[in-house]
Enzyme design. Structure first.
Site, PDB file in Angstrom:
ATOM      1  N   CYS A 148       0.803  -1.236   0.000  1.00  0.00           N
ATOM      2  CA  CYS A 148       0.000   0.000   0.000  1.00  0.00           C
ATOM      3  C   CYS A 148       0.827   1.274   0.000  1.00  0.00           C
ATOM      4  CB  CYS A 148      -0.958  -0.026   1.184  1.00  0.00           C
ATOM      5  SG  CYS A 148      -2.073  -1.428   1.051  1.00  0.00           S
ATOM      6  N   HIS A 181      -3.517   7.135   1.762  1.00  0.00           N
ATOM      7  CA  HIS A 181      -3.875   5.785   1.310  1.00  0.00           C
ATOM      8  C   HIS A 181      -5.258   5.470   1.861  1.00  0.00           C
ATOM      9  CE1 HIS A 181      -4.092   1.614   0.596  1.00  0.00           C
ATOM     10  NE2 HIS A 181      -3.812   1.248   1.837  1.00  0.00           N
ATOM     11  N   ASN A 220     -10.063  -0.412  -0.911  1.00  0.00           N
ATOM     12  CA  ASN A 220      -8.601  -0.348  -0.795  1.00  0.00           C
ATOM     13  C   ASN A 220      -7.987  -0.913  -2.075  1.00  0.00           C
ATOM     14  OD1 ASN A 220      -5.907  -0.692  -0.158  1.00  0.00           O
ATOM     15  ND2 ASN A 220      -6.288  -1.607   1.864  1.00  0.00           N
TER      16      ASN A 220
HETATM   17  O1  UT7 Z   1      -3.965  -1.198   3.311  1.00  0.00           O
HETATM   18  C1  UT7 Z   1      -2.903  -1.808   3.967  1.00  0.00           C
HETATM   19  C2  UT7 Z   1      -2.972  -1.649   5.432  1.00  0.00           C
HETATM   20  N1  UT7 Z   1      -4.207  -2.156   5.966  1.00  0.00           N
HETATM   21  C3  UT7 Z   1      -4.909  -1.437   6.816  1.00  0.00           C
HETATM   22  O2  UT7 Z   1      -4.529  -0.321   7.119  1.00  0.00           O
HETATM   23  C4  UT7 Z   1      -6.116  -2.080   7.421  1.00  0.00           C
HETATM   24  C5  UT7 Z   1      -6.100  -1.924   8.903  1.00  0.00           C
HETATM   25  N2  UT7 Z   1      -7.186  -2.612   9.580  1.00  0.00           N
HETATM   26  C6  UT7 Z   1      -8.486  -2.283   9.418  1.00  0.00           C
HETATM   27  O3  UT7 Z   1      -8.835  -1.444   8.618  1.00  0.00           O
HETATM   28  C7  UT7 Z   1      -9.489  -2.940  10.321  1.00  0.00           C
HETATM   29  O4  UT7 Z   1      -8.807  -3.679  11.302  1.00  0.00           O
HETATM   30  C8  UT7 Z   1     -10.495  -3.862   9.604  1.00  0.00           C
HETATM   31  C9  UT7 Z   1     -11.453  -3.021   8.784  1.00  0.00           C
HETATM   32  C10 UT7 Z   1      -9.764  -4.844   8.705  1.00  0.00           C
HETATM   33  C11 UT7 Z   1     -11.326  -4.611  10.638  1.00  0.00           C
HETATM   34  O5  UT7 Z   1     -11.960  -3.711  11.524  1.00  0.00           O
HETATM   35  P1  UT7 Z   1     -11.833  -3.899  13.119  1.00  0.00           P
HETATM   36  O6  UT7 Z   1     -12.626  -2.837  13.713  1.00  0.00           O
HETATM   37  O7  UT7 Z   1     -10.357  -3.948  13.450  1.00  0.00           O
HETATM   38  O8  UT7 Z   1     -12.525  -5.289  13.322  1.00  0.00           O
HETATM   39  P2  UT7 Z   1     -11.943  -6.620  13.967  1.00  0.00           P
HETATM   40  O9  UT7 Z   1     -11.089  -7.330  12.969  1.00  0.00           O
HETATM   41  O10 UT7 Z   1     -11.358  -6.332  15.303  1.00  0.00           O
HETATM   42  O11 UT7 Z   1     -13.266  -7.415  14.183  1.00  0.00           O
HETATM   43  C12 UT7 Z   1     -14.288  -6.937  15.102  1.00  0.00           C
HETATM   44  C13 UT7 Z   1     -15.442  -7.905  15.028  1.00  0.00           C
HETATM   45  C14 UT7 Z   1     -15.034  -9.359  15.159  1.00  0.00           C
HETATM   46  O12 UT7 Z   1     -16.052 -10.036  15.870  1.00  0.00           O
HETATM   47  P3  UT7 Z   1     -15.901 -10.366  17.440  1.00  0.00           P
HETATM   48  O13 UT7 Z   1     -14.657 -11.174  17.546  1.00  0.00           O
HETATM   49  O14 UT7 Z   1     -15.800  -9.028  18.106  1.00  0.00           O
HETATM   50  O15 UT7 Z   1     -17.168 -11.110  17.723  1.00  0.00           O
HETATM   51  C15 UT7 Z   1     -14.976  -9.855  13.741  1.00  0.00           C
HETATM   52  O16 UT7 Z   1     -15.198 -11.253  13.658  1.00  0.00           O
HETATM   53  O17 UT7 Z   1     -16.065  -7.797  13.741  1.00  0.00           O
HETATM   54  C16 UT7 Z   1     -16.113  -9.099  13.125  1.00  0.00           C
HETATM   55  N3  UT7 Z   1     -15.962  -8.930  11.696  1.00  0.00           N
HETATM   56  C17 UT7 Z   1     -16.997  -8.714  10.880  1.00  0.00           C
HETATM   57  N4  UT7 Z   1     -18.314  -8.606  11.118  1.00  0.00           N
HETATM   58  C18 UT7 Z   1     -19.120  -8.362  10.056  1.00  0.00           C
HETATM   59  C19 UT7 Z   1     -14.817  -8.943  10.959  1.00  0.00           C
HETATM   60  N5  UT7 Z   1     -15.108  -8.752   9.669  1.00  0.00           N
HETATM   61  C20 UT7 Z   1     -16.464  -8.596   9.602  1.00  0.00           C
HETATM   62  C21 UT7 Z   1     -17.344  -8.348   8.535  1.00  0.00           C
HETATM   63  N6  UT7 Z   1     -18.660  -8.236   8.826  1.00  0.00           N
HETATM   64  N7  UT7 Z   1     -16.938  -8.205   7.261  1.00  0.00           N
END
Ligand code: UT7
Length: 326
Positions: free
Chosen positions: A115, A253, A283
């Site tokens: 990225c 980004h 992204n």
């Molecule tokens: O581009 C290169 C660099 N990349 C980035 O900068 C990305 C950085 N990370 C992010 O943008 C975020 O971490 C994500 C968007 C990928 C995820 O968001 P988050 O707020 O960090 O969510 P999480 O992974 O901590 O998940 C929170 C909850 C989980 O459920 P529990 O364990 O709390 O019950 C996940 O299982 O959300 C759940 N979850 C979803 N729920 C509905 C994860 N993906 C989904 C989904 N729909 N698509």
């Protein structure tokens, strides 16, 4: 005076197919609301057709660029392509694009840095401009849909496909003023495509384990991204004595709206100065900053001070101070 790399033309190629959040709801256990609130993404474009690689979009963007800038194929000295989703491991996608558009007198190669790729590629092109090159085409393109697992809700809402081609020429007044790029190998444990390289060559087993798809530990990447992107952007402003008033726009980004907002606010910028199009494209990796430059080009004025800032796999991140000059 020292020459700077200046983007003198920019064109994009975006695939027609729009993958909406509601279509994703039919593929995995997710919701439009979750995707919007946690990422800011509403839809993304993907290249659906089999047998078409990123060179298809890259060549389309280059053809448009040659036409809009009135550049002949013979004038182009180098064509560099940034991608982590090349057509093939080799030959380089730069080579394939050059062949498709009929550029014969140029040499070039691929850069692959995830990225942060545009920032790293622009720094590379700047070195060639300072060494005397006069016309370089930089293509940033990703077909991330080809390495995305559409059964994994952690990653499949995030990524989109696009290519952007830029003509880069020397300028004394405008262009790349300064860059501050970084890498930290700790990131290799949190964001990667495991198989298909020399460490884990493709086998039936690696395919069965879905190891050719993007893996991301989103929470960890988020934590590193949010602090590093803001730190490096603020440091660039301080180094050049730029106040928030001096900065026309932050072009970040586009990985996550929350990371973008945190970066802009640490820089002291109003929301109106933070250029965001993540809702339309998701992204697109190292293509997202040039895609936003293209998307908002009618807003940008000659002489605008821009801060371009990115964080991604590696980890690799950086900030660029750029004076818009078209
Ligand atoms: O581009 C290169 C660099 N990349 C980035 O900068 C990305 C950085 N990370 C992010 O943008 C975020 O971490 C994500 C968007 C990928 C995820 O968001 P988050 O707020 O960090 O969510 P999480 O992974 O901590 O998940 C929170 C909850 C989980 O459920 P529990 O364990 O709390 O019950 C996940 O299982 O959300 C759940 N979850 C979803 N729920 C509905 C994860 N993906 C989904 C989904 N729909 N698509």
């Amino acid at each position: 005076m020292t020459k700077k790399a200046l983007i003198t033309g920019i064109e994009a190629s975006i695939p027609d197919y729009v993958l909406t959040n509601s279509e994703l709801e039919t593929l995995v256990d997710t919701s439009d609301q979750w995707i919007r609130e946690r990422t800011g993404i509403v839809e993304r474009h993907i290249l659906k057709q089999d047998g078409l690689g990123i060179s298809e979009l890259g060549a389309d963007a280059v053809r448009k660029l040659l036409a809009s800038t009135g550049t002949s194929v013979d004038e182009v000295e180098m064509l560099i392509c940034h991608t982590i989703s090349p057509d093939m491991a080799f030959p380089s996608t730069a080579n394939i694009i050059s062949d498709k558009v009929g550029i014969k007198n140029a040499w070039g190669y691929d850069i692959g840095s995830g990225c942060s790729g545009f920032l790293f590629s622009l720094a590379t092109v700047d070195a060639f401009i300072k060494a005397g090159k006069k016309k370089i085409i930089l293509v940033c393109g990703e077909r991330l849909s080809g390495i995305t697992d559409y059964t994994d809700r952690n990653t499949c809402p995030l990524f989109g496909d696009a290519a952007v081609a830029m003509l880069i020429e020397p300028s004394e007044e405008f262009g790349l003023v300064d860059y501050d790029n970084h890498v930290d190998g700790i990131g290799r444990h949190y964001l990667y495509q495991k198989a298909g390289g020399s460490m884990y060559p493709a086998t039936a087993e690696t395919v069965a384990r879905k190891e050719h798809f993007i893996y991301q530990d989103g929470k960890t990447v988020f934590k590193y991204a949010v602090s590093n992107m803001a730190d490096v952007s603020v440091a660039m402003m301080e180094k050049h004595n730029l106040t928030a008033d001096d900065v026309a726009y932050l072009i970040p980004h586009q990985a996550n709206l929350r990371i973008i907002a945190a970066t802009g606010h640490r820089m002291g910028l109003d929301d109106s100065k933070i250029l965001i199009d993540i809702e339309k494209y998701g992204n697109t990796g190292g293509t997202s900053i040039p895609l936003a430059l293209w998307d908002f080009k009618d807003k940008l004025k000659k002489g605008d001070n821009l801060i371009l800032s990115a964080f991604g796999s590696g980890f690799a991140w950086g900030a660029v101070y750029y004076k818009w000059g078209i």
